[in-house]
Design an enzyme around this catalytic site. Structure first.
Site, PDB file in Angstrom:
ATOM      1  CB  CYS A  73      -0.786   0.154   1.156  1.00  0.00           C
ATOM      2  SG  CYS A  73      -1.877  -1.459   1.419  1.00  0.00           S
TER       3      CYS A  73
ATOM      4  NE  ARG B 191       4.166   1.674  -1.793  1.00  0.00           N
ATOM      5  CZ  ARG B 191       5.553   1.200  -1.375  1.00  0.00           C
ATOM      6  NH1 ARG B 191       6.352   1.205  -2.258  1.00  0.00           N
ATOM      7  NH2 ARG B 191       5.521   0.130  -0.552  1.00  0.00           N
TER       8      ARG B 191
ATOM      9  CD1 TRP C 138      -1.946  -4.658  -4.904  1.00  0.00           C
ATOM     10  CD2 TRP C 138      -1.800  -6.068  -3.030  1.00  0.00           C
ATOM     11  NE1 TRP C 138      -2.165  -6.214  -5.288  1.00  0.00           N
ATOM     12  CE2 TRP C 138      -1.972  -6.927  -4.238  1.00  0.00           C
ATOM     13  CE3 TRP C 138      -1.929  -6.765  -1.851  1.00  0.00           C
ATOM     14  CZ2 TRP C 138      -1.690  -8.252  -4.180  1.00  0.00           C
ATOM     15  CZ3 TRP C 138      -1.492  -8.023  -1.681  1.00  0.00           C
ATOM     16  CH2 TRP C 138      -1.534  -8.843  -2.912  1.00  0.00           C
TER      17      TRP C 138
ATOM     18  CG  ASN D  57       2.738  -0.887   3.148  1.00  0.00           C
ATOM     19  OD1 ASN D  57       2.434  -2.157   2.584  1.00  0.00           O
ATOM     20  ND2 ASN D  57       4.048  -0.660   2.660  1.00  0.00           N
ATOM     21  N   GLY D  58       1.494  -3.121   5.367  1.00  0.00           N
ATOM     22  CA  GLY D  58       2.016  -4.447   6.006  1.00  0.00           C
ATOM     23  C   GLY D  58       0.664  -5.119   6.416  1.00  0.00           C
TER      24      GLY D  58
ATOM     25  CD  GLU E 172      10.784  -9.962 -17.577  1.00  0.00           C
ATOM     26  OE1 GLU E 172      10.429  -8.845 -17.436  1.00  0.00           O
ATOM     27  OE2 GLU E 172      10.835 -10.752 -16.696  1.00  0.00           O
TER      28      GLU E 172
ATOM     29  CE  LYS F  73       7.179  -7.127 -17.369  1.00  0.00           C
ATOM     30  NZ  LYS F  73       8.156  -7.954 -16.839  1.00  0.00           N
TER      31      LYS F  73
ATOM     32  CD  GLU G 198       4.366  -8.575 -14.641  1.00  0.00           C
ATOM     33  OE1 GLU G 198       4.858  -8.589 -13.598  1.00  0.00           O
ATOM     34  OE2 GLU G 198       5.077  -8.099 -15.672  1.00  0.00           O
TER      35      GLU G 198
ATOM     36  CG  HIS H 261      10.293 -33.774 -22.596  1.00  0.00           C
ATOM     37  ND1 HIS H 261      10.578 -34.988 -22.829  1.00  0.00           N
ATOM     38  CD2 HIS H 261      11.479 -33.298 -23.219  1.00  0.00           C
ATOM     39  CE1 HIS H 261      11.777 -35.399 -23.457  1.00  0.00           C
ATOM     40  NE2 HIS H 261      12.144 -34.164 -23.628  1.00  0.00           N
TER      41      HIS H 261
ATOM     42  CE  LYS I 177       8.403  -0.826 -10.861  1.00  0.00           C
ATOM     43  NZ  LYS I 177       8.336  -1.453 -11.940  1.00  0.00           N
TER      44      LYS I 177
END
Length: 615
Positions: free
Chosen positions: A2, A27, A79, A105-106, A488, A492, A495, A511, A610
């Protein structure tokens, strides 16, 4: 995850708080809220709170021109962790008198026990969050005759977990109290005003003088200035630092999204990472400013990271083992602390994190500290928790990255591992000087080559994206040093476009993953000249035989690629060992173009944030 922003000064607080939240919305954006203390036109100060579900603009619509012109306040963008993303769970949370407001935050890990104790004392809760226990606990201590700072101090000593919080009270209308325990919190020093934020970028437009709170510290912000104390109540004296960032670094500068701007900033990021770190013509070709101990005493390396940082670490492992001949393992930071390798003398533990505040990476580094490992941080924020914890810190020099999906910081992390590996080679004499010189020369040429990709490919990839707006699944393939780039590229896409995408070593496709292939599943293969080129082409042919549409990231001068791939994304021909810098760029552009074409929020994709500061 947050975002916290607070203000004490002489200007109307509400607009300043909203401006700070705009810079922190990366955030978290499930809900937002603010609270101010109005001392005008009343014999008793009044606390006003306003909240809104969803993104920040919903809160902005509610904060009208008639909102109280208070000069003290706190604000928050959330968040969601405990409790759904609903208005009643949005911060700030109040005590049962409505005169204490808290943002956090947390995670408060012992909130259930505290909540049960408060409910047994008759407190009625209005939310499903862990945070709400905090204002009620503060009220308890205020009722015992404590001032606000001692009341917050007593409260934080009852909390277990990782948290950063800010508190205001109508009973103490000229102060904001902040506390930090394993979650980031910084103070900005202005002229006659002070700021509080989860990230220094939130107040860069008003001051570049900042101080980052350490774990176990409280701060009291008043019109007279800032005081810092330990959780035990001992005063702390520390001098603010002067940041070399500026507000322009956090603006879009004409780009549609921050992510697109940051993709285009990658050539400059590479140049910034190279300057003064290479010394052409000298046997000491690379100098990162790290102590010799790191290079001479290391016998094995462990790297921890999450998400994009983990992918960069995989490239790092390839370089450190193939070039420097050092046994290297890469671990998910979230798993490392629960199944660490046996302790060994001469272990170097590298933590890779853009923000320097990633909770799992920090926890892994703390474990390494206890085990006696030598610690190296690779981060974009030297002033962060990681930067202050490790023995050595390698600064990415990427500048502020706002887009949640990392782009330029990934490139900067790659460069950090290339330079680190080269310096290990110098100390261990595992690579001839002429080969190291060729690598450095190649690195110096990369920024211009990357600019060429942006100029020649961006429009074509934007057109290509129209084919994939309704696609549901993608497969990405790579081998050797480009296998992490396949991972990656897939990350992307998923996301920001919400399309299911998976990256695989190309040889592993047969496989299992090959069972997924048909004409509805595009396969993106990285096939550039080098030792695994023919192998990747063979794997691509296997996919083509199953009717999959083939997209190839190929060398611009590989004219035979059109015979195999349905679509080619050409990149400059470079030595295979340097190819990740160029192969990743079309994959970033493709992910961006698909998401933008679908009308999605590229910079703030759903459910993500982020900086992941909770476990």
């Amino acid at each position: 995850m947050c975002g916290i922003f607070g203000y004490v000064g002489f200007r109307p607080a509400a607009r300043i708080l909203l401006n700070g939240l705009r810079k922190l919305e990366y955030r978290g954006y499930d809900s937002a809220g603010l609270a101010v203390i109005d001392t005008i036109g009343s014999t008793q100060a009044v606390l006003h709170r306003i909240r809104a579900k969803g993104k920040l603009h919903n809160l902005e619509h509610r904060v009208t021109a008639h909102f109280p012109p208070a000069t003290v306040g706190i604000s928050h963008t959330r968040w969601a962790t405990h409790g759904k993303a609903e208005e009643h769970n949005a911060h700030p949370h109040l005590d049962y008198t409505g005169r204490v407001a808290v943002i956090q935050n947390g995670i408060v890990e012992n909130y259930r026990l505290l909540r049960q104790q408060l409910q047994a004392a008759g407190v009625v809760f209005a939310s499903d969050t862990d945070t709400e226990v905090i204002p009620h606990l503060i009220r308890h201590w205020l009722n015992q005759g404590y001032d606000l700072l001692p009341a917050v101090q007593a409260t934080v000593n009852q909390l277990e977990g990782s948290f950063a919080l800010a508190v205001i009270s109508a009973d103490h209308p000229q102060e904001v109290i902040a506390a930090r325990h394993h979650a980031p919190l910084a103070i900005g020093y202005g002229q006659g005003e002070s700021f509080l934020a989860s990230d220094v970028c939130a107040f860069l437009d008003v001051t570049n003088r900042a101080l980052v709170l350490e774990n176990g510290e409280l701060a009291r912000l008043t019109p007279a200035g800032v005081e810092i104390f330990t959780f035990a109540g001992q005063p702390v004296k520390r001098t603010p630092m002067v940041l070399d960032w500026n507000p322009v670094m956090v603006e879009k500068q004409g780009y549609r999204h921050f992510m697109l701007k940051e993709i285009y900033e990658q050539p400059a990021t590479l140049r910034a990472g190279l300057v003064d770190r290479i010394q052409p013509g000298s046997p000491q070709l690379v100098n990162l400013g790290l102590r010799d101990h790191l290079f001479t005493q290391t016998r094995q390396i462990h790297i921890v990271g999450c998400g994009t940082s983990w992918h960069a670490a995989l490239v790092g492992k390839f370089l450190l083992e193939q070039w420097a001949q050092i046994p290297t393992q890469v671990h998910y930071a979230s798993e490392y602390r629960y199944s660490p390798p046996p302790p060994q003398p001469g272990s170097l533990l590298i933590g890779v994190t853009q923000s320097g505040e990633t909770a799992d990476t920090l926890a892994a580094l703390h474990l390494g500290q206890q085990r006696g490992d030598y610690l190296l941080g690779i981060t974009n924020r030297r002033e962060s928790s990681v930067g202050r914890l490790v023995h050595e810190c390698l600064d990415l020099r990427a500048g502020v990255e706002i887009g949640v999906a990392a782009t330029k910081t990934f490139t900067a992390q790659l460069l950090a591992f290339y330079l680190l590996s080269l310096e290990f080679c110098q100390h261990r004499q595992t690579m001839p000087l002429e080969y190291r010189e060729a690598i450095v020369q190649g690195l110096q040429q990369l920024p211009a080559l990357m600019e060429g990709i942006l100029e020649s490919q961006a429009r074509a990839i934007e057109e290509l994206a129209h084919r994939y707006t309704d696609t549901r699944d993608f497969i990405y393939l790579g081998r050797g040093i480009n296998y992490p780039i396949a991972l990656e590229g897939a990350l992307k896409l998923k996301e920001i476009s919400y399309i299911h995408a998976e990256g695989y070593p190309a040889g592993e496709m047969k496989h299992g993953p090959i069972a997924l292939l048909d004409r509805h599943v595009p396969v993106v293969a990285i096939a550039v000249p080098g030792g695994v080129y023919e192998k990747v082409l063979s794997n691509a042919q296997e996919a083509k035989a199953r009717d999959a549409q083939l997209v190839g990231v190929v060398a611009a001068d590989d004219y035979s690629a059109t015979e195999i791939f349905d679509i080619c994304l050409p990149v400059p021909t470079v030595p295979e060992i340097l190819s990740p810098f160029v192969t990743v760029m079309p994959l970033q552009l493709l992910a961006y173009a698909v998401a933008a074409l679908k009308g999605l929020d590229v910079d703030q994709p759903r459910n993500l944030a982020k900086s992941v500061t909770v476990e």
